[in-house]
Design a protein around this motif. Structure first.
Motif, PDB file in Angstrom:
ATOM      1  N   ARG A   1      12.155  10.315   1.681  1.00  0.00           N
ATOM      2  CA  ARG A   1      11.016  11.298   1.377  1.00  0.00           C
ATOM      3  C   ARG A   1      10.295  11.409   0.151  1.00  0.00           C
ATOM      4  N   ASN A   2       9.171  12.008  -0.451  1.00  0.00           N
ATOM      5  CA  ASN A   2       8.547  11.467  -0.998  1.00  0.00           C
ATOM      6  C   ASN A   2       9.044  11.762  -2.400  1.00  0.00           C
ATOM      7  N   PHE A   3       8.883   9.768  -3.274  1.00  0.00           N
ATOM      8  CA  PHE A   3       9.388   9.530  -3.927  1.00  0.00           C
ATOM      9  C   PHE A   3       8.877   9.622  -5.635  1.00  0.00           C
TER      10      PHE A   3
ATOM     11  N   VAL B   1       0.902  -1.092  -0.306  1.00  0.00           N
ATOM     12  CA  VAL B   1       0.091  -0.225   0.008  1.00  0.00           C
ATOM     13  C   VAL B   1       0.997   1.351   0.124  1.00  0.00           C
ATOM     14  N   PRO B   2       0.929   1.773  -0.759  1.00  0.00           N
ATOM     15  CA  PRO B   2       2.102   3.366  -1.473  1.00  0.00           C
ATOM     16  C   PRO B   2       0.755   4.549  -0.284  1.00  0.00           C
ATOM     17  N   VAL B   3       1.735   5.134   0.589  1.00  0.00           N
ATOM     18  CA  VAL B   3       1.073   5.584   1.632  1.00  0.00           C
ATOM     19  C   VAL B   3       1.523   6.763   1.284  1.00  0.00           C
ATOM     20  N   CYS B   4      -0.026   8.384   0.583  1.00  0.00           N
ATOM     21  CA  CYS B   4       1.282   9.638   0.677  1.00  0.00           C
ATOM     22  C   CYS B   4      -0.092  10.497   1.558  1.00  0.00           C
ATOM     23  N   ASN B   5       0.135  10.603   2.796  1.00  0.00           N
ATOM     24  CA  ASN B   5      -0.889  12.202   3.296  1.00  0.00           C
ATOM     25  C   ASN B   5      -1.803  11.213   2.959  1.00  0.00           C
ATOM     26  N   GLU B   6      -2.467  10.209   3.900  1.00  0.00           N
ATOM     27  CA  GLU B   6      -3.784   9.533   4.352  1.00  0.00           C
ATOM     28  C   GLU B   6      -4.378   9.458   5.111  1.00  0.00           C
ATOM     29  N   ILE B   7      -4.059  10.396   6.063  1.00  0.00           N
ATOM     30  CA  ILE B   7      -4.742   9.622   7.244  1.00  0.00           C
ATOM     31  C   ILE B   7      -6.065   9.607   7.901  1.00  0.00           C
TER      32      ILE B   7
ATOM     33  N   ALA C   1      -7.342  13.686  -4.197  1.00  0.00           N
ATOM     34  CA  ALA C   1      -5.530  13.554  -5.380  1.00  0.00           C
ATOM     35  C   ALA C   1      -4.549  13.658  -5.212  1.00  0.00           C
ATOM     36  N   LYS C   2      -3.891  13.214  -5.521  1.00  0.00           N
ATOM     37  CA  LYS C   2      -2.524  14.160  -5.168  1.00  0.00           C
ATOM     38  C   LYS C   2      -1.814  14.211  -6.809  1.00  0.00           C
ATOM     39  N   PHE C   3      -3.049  13.707  -7.347  1.00  0.00           N
ATOM     40  CA  PHE C   3      -2.508  13.752  -9.281  1.00  0.00           C
ATOM     41  C   PHE C   3      -3.084  15.315 -10.045  1.00  0.00           C
TER      42      PHE C   3
ATOM     43  N   ASP D   1      -4.191   1.206  -3.838  1.00  0.00           N
ATOM     44  CA  ASP D   1      -4.675   2.381  -3.288  1.00  0.00           C
ATOM     45  C   ASP D   1      -5.328   3.029  -1.782  1.00  0.00           C
ATOM     46  N   ALA D   2      -4.426   3.276  -1.260  1.00  0.00           N
ATOM     47  CA  ALA D   2      -5.026   3.449   0.588  1.00  0.00           C
ATOM     48  C   ALA D   2      -6.370   4.314   0.576  1.00  0.00           C
ATOM     49  N   ASP D   3      -6.796   5.030  -0.724  1.00  0.00           N
ATOM     50  CA  ASP D   3      -7.886   6.111  -0.284  1.00  0.00           C
ATOM     51  C   ASP D   3      -9.475   5.219  -0.683  1.00  0.00           C
ATOM     52  N   LEU D   4      -9.504   4.072  -0.671  1.00  0.00           N
ATOM     53  CA  LEU D   4     -10.268   2.906  -1.095  1.00  0.00           C
ATOM     54  C   LEU D   4     -11.388   3.360  -1.886  1.00  0.00           C
ATOM     55  N   GLN D   5     -10.702   3.503  -3.247  1.00  0.00           N
ATOM     56  CA  GLN D   5     -10.682   3.681  -5.089  1.00  0.00           C
ATOM     57  C   GLN D   5     -10.978   2.458  -5.066  1.00  0.00           C
ATOM     58  N   ASP D   6      -9.639   1.811  -4.659  1.00  0.00           N
ATOM     59  CA  ASP D   6      -9.563   0.193  -5.179  1.00  0.00           C
ATOM     60  C   ASP D   6     -11.099  -0.790  -4.386  1.00  0.00           C
TER      61      ASP D   6
ATOM     62  N   ASN E   1       5.844   4.420   3.082  1.00  0.00           N
ATOM     63  CA  ASN E   1       4.776   5.552   3.352  1.00  0.00           C
ATOM     64  C   ASN E   1       5.929   6.542   2.779  1.00  0.00           C
ATOM     65  N   ASP E   2       5.468   6.880   1.959  1.00  0.00           N
ATOM     66  CA  ASP E   2       5.636   8.015   0.528  1.00  0.00           C
ATOM     67  C   ASP E   2       5.837   9.407   1.370  1.00  0.00           C
ATOM     68  N   GLY E   3       6.905   9.621   2.051  1.00  0.00           N
ATOM     69  CA  GLY E   3       6.889  10.885   2.386  1.00  0.00           C
ATOM     70  C   GLY E   3       5.715  11.622   3.296  1.00  0.00           C
TER      71      GLY E   3
ATOM     72  N   ASP F   1     -16.366  -1.708 -10.082  1.00  0.00           N
ATOM     73  CA  ASP F   1     -16.582  -0.558 -10.427  1.00  0.00           C
ATOM     74  C   ASP F   1     -15.815   0.437  -9.481  1.00  0.00           C
ATOM     75  N   ARG F   2     -15.177   1.553  -9.730  1.00  0.00           N
ATOM     76  CA  ARG F   2     -14.368   2.281  -9.189  1.00  0.00           C
ATOM     77  C   ARG F   2     -15.043   3.329  -8.268  1.00  0.00           C
ATOM     78  N   GLU F   3     -15.007   3.728  -7.100  1.00  0.00           N
ATOM     79  CA  GLU F   3     -15.116   4.699  -6.303  1.00  0.00           C
ATOM     80  C   GLU F   3     -14.848   5.659  -5.973  1.00  0.00           C
ATOM     81  N   PRO F   4     -15.549   6.830  -5.737  1.00  0.00           N
ATOM     82  CA  PRO F   4     -14.770   8.216  -5.642  1.00  0.00           C
ATOM     83  C   PRO F   4     -14.119   7.517  -4.596  1.00  0.00           C
ATOM     84  N   ARG F   5     -12.880   9.328  -4.247  1.00  0.00           N
ATOM     85  CA  ARG F   5     -11.889   8.363  -2.922  1.00  0.00           C
ATOM     86  C   ARG F   5     -13.109   8.877  -1.956  1.00  0.00           C
ATOM     87  N   MET F   6     -12.363   8.409  -0.699  1.00  0.00           N
ATOM     88  CA  MET F   6     -13.110   8.369   0.155  1.00  0.00           C
ATOM     89  C   MET F   6     -13.334   9.653   0.759  1.00  0.00           C
TER      90      MET F   6
HETATM   91  N1  UDP Z   1       0.275   8.013  -3.246  1.00  0.00           N
HETATM   92  C1  UDP Z   1       1.840   7.465  -2.867  1.00  0.00           C
HETATM   93  N2  UDP Z   1       3.062   9.135  -3.588  1.00  0.00           N
HETATM   94  C2  UDP Z   1       2.567  10.255  -4.341  1.00  0.00           C
HETATM   95  C3  UDP Z   1       1.014   9.971  -4.376  1.00  0.00           C
HETATM   96  C4  UDP Z   1       0.309   8.930  -3.865  1.00  0.00           C
HETATM   97  O1  UDP Z   1       1.841   6.849  -2.208  1.00  0.00           O
HETATM   98  O2  UDP Z   1       3.502  10.993  -4.702  1.00  0.00           O
HETATM   99  C5  UDP Z   1      -0.256   7.293  -3.237  1.00  0.00           C
HETATM  100  C6  UDP Z   1      -2.025   7.869  -1.949  1.00  0.00           C
HETATM  101  O3  UDP Z   1      -1.536   7.604  -0.920  1.00  0.00           O
HETATM  102  C7  UDP Z   1      -2.799   6.487  -2.812  1.00  0.00           C
HETATM  103  C8  UDP Z   1      -2.295   5.965  -4.347  1.00  0.00           C
HETATM  104  O4  UDP Z   1      -0.765   6.372  -4.387  1.00  0.00           O
HETATM  105  O5  UDP Z   1      -2.233   5.065  -2.296  1.00  0.00           O
HETATM  106  C9  UDP Z   1      -3.323   6.588  -4.958  1.00  0.00           C
HETATM  107  O6  UDP Z   1      -3.400   7.997  -5.158  1.00  0.00           O
HETATM  108  P1  UDP Z   1      -4.405   9.440  -5.420  1.00  0.00           P
HETATM  109  O7  UDP Z   1      -6.051   9.127  -4.601  1.00  0.00           O
HETATM  110  O8  UDP Z   1      -4.299  10.431  -5.247  1.00  0.00           O
HETATM  111  O9  UDP Z   1      -4.316   9.189  -7.026  1.00  0.00           O
HETATM  112  P2  UDP Z   1      -5.169   8.536  -7.923  1.00  0.00           P
HETATM  113  O10 UDP Z   1      -6.751   7.975  -7.667  1.00  0.00           O
HETATM  114  O11 UDP Z   1      -6.161  10.065  -8.390  1.00  0.00           O
HETATM  115  O12 UDP Z   1      -5.390   8.616  -9.095  1.00  0.00           O
END
Ligand code: UDP
Ligand code: MG
Length: 321
Positions: free
Chosen positions: A75-77, A14-20, A210-212, A99-104, A47-49, A201-206
């Protein structure tokens, strides 16, 4: 006991960046599903920074739950590198990226596992619906996938994200690819192996953001195209040839006109047009070359993909339980 015997059957990366805001709910849903699967597992948080409380939350989870592992990057990579770090440290026979945001939805995991047991190496979740995303994002994503499919030599499935299960040999194949510019979605397709889609079905981010944004998505698209295809370079060549050909025709026309009627006008405007046009084409072609040369520069540095601040392996994987 050897390391392999201690390793869990399934690793969930689970890649995580600011998902508290979502971590607790995500973890609750994930562990519920994993428990029902009845396989030994580890949940490897990367933990990606993060700059919010995510790291502290994951460290606490590691202490409480013997199945949780934590890899804290220096750091954040970016998500692509975070996933690579996950593949390097996941110990399971099967590895899931989510993904940690429950979209998956974690509820898909039993289906992914069943298809892995049926012999597939790459079981990817294929989204049917994209709720909670703007029409612009939907349309640009659809176009991007179609474009990359046309340009690249690999078959990248339409509308699939990173959410998938990979077999050990697929993970080992991915680990062998150490490029800095990682278009992981393309890499998943490039390694080959039997693959199958699981529709969902992809749900909206909980919660959370979104970081993108569109700029990062554009850069992501550029990454995808330039790491998988040299078509833009070829396009520049053809376009350049076409312009040269047109210039040649125009030259013939101008010479004939001058010979027949003389040259009463000084020809300044047409000259400027031609110079500017050609200058533009040349700059475009140079820019395209630059994209690839820049990437070659980055790859030749041969830097490690990431650095680790702290690694807490799961206690089940270490064999303490
Ligand atoms: N994430 C990460 N590093 C980053 C940006 C995002 O590890 O620099 C993680 C984020 O915590 C999440 C996943 O990647 O678990 C998908 O991120 P996001 O929901 O922002 O992307 P989207 O769903 O819009 O593609
Ligand atoms: Mg998301």
């Amino acid at each position: 006991m050897s390391d392999a015997q201690l390793a869990p059957v399934l690793s969930v990366v689970v890649p995580v960046c600011n998902e508290i805001e979502v971590l607790a709910e995500f973890h609750r849903r994930l562990t519920e599903v994993l428990r029902s699967c009845g396989v030994t597992h580890e949940v490897l948080y990367i933990n990606d920074g993060s700059t919010d409380g995510s790291l502290a939350w994951m460290q606490a989870a590691c202490g409480q739950d013997a199945n949780v592992a934590l890899l804290d990057l220096s750091r954040n990579f970016g998500k692509e590198i975070a996933m690579a770090a996950g593949f390097d440290h996941a110990r399971g026979e099967a590895v899931i990226v989510i993904d940690a945001d429950l979209q998956d939805p974690p509820e898909l995991i039993p289906q992914l596992l069943a298809l892995w047991r049926a012999g597939y190496d790459n079981v990817y979740a294929h989204r049917r619906l994209r709720e909670g995303e703007t029409w612009l994002k939907k349309i640009s994503a659809a176009w991007f996938y179609r474009l990359i499919r046309k340009l690249a030599q690999v078959e990248i499935p339409l509308d699939s994200g990173d959410y998938r299960l990979l077999s050990r040999r697929a993970v080992e194949a991915l680990r062998a690819l150490r490029e800095q510019h990682r278009f992981t979605k393309g890499l998943f397709a490039w390694i080959g192996f039997p693959s199958i889609a699981v529709p969902y079905d992809r749900e909206p981010r909980m919660a959370g953001q979104a970081k993108f944004n569109y700029w990062t998505l554009w850069n992501f698209a550029l990454e995808g195209i330039t790491s998988f295809s040299i078509a833009p370079l070829r396009l520049a060549t053809y376009f350049g040839l076409l312009v040269a050909l047109l210039a040649f025709v125009a030259m013939g026309f101008l010479i004939a006109k001058t010979l027949l009627y003389g040259d009463p006008v000084k020809g300044y405007p047409s000259l400027m047009c031609v110079i500017l046009f050609l200058g533009g084409i040349q700059l475009t072609a140079l820019g395209m070359l630059g994209e690839y040369i820049g990437r070659m520069f980055n790859e030749t540095k041969g830097r490690p993909l990431y650095f680790i601040k702290q690694y807490l392996p799961s206690r089940t994987a270490r064999g303490c339980e």
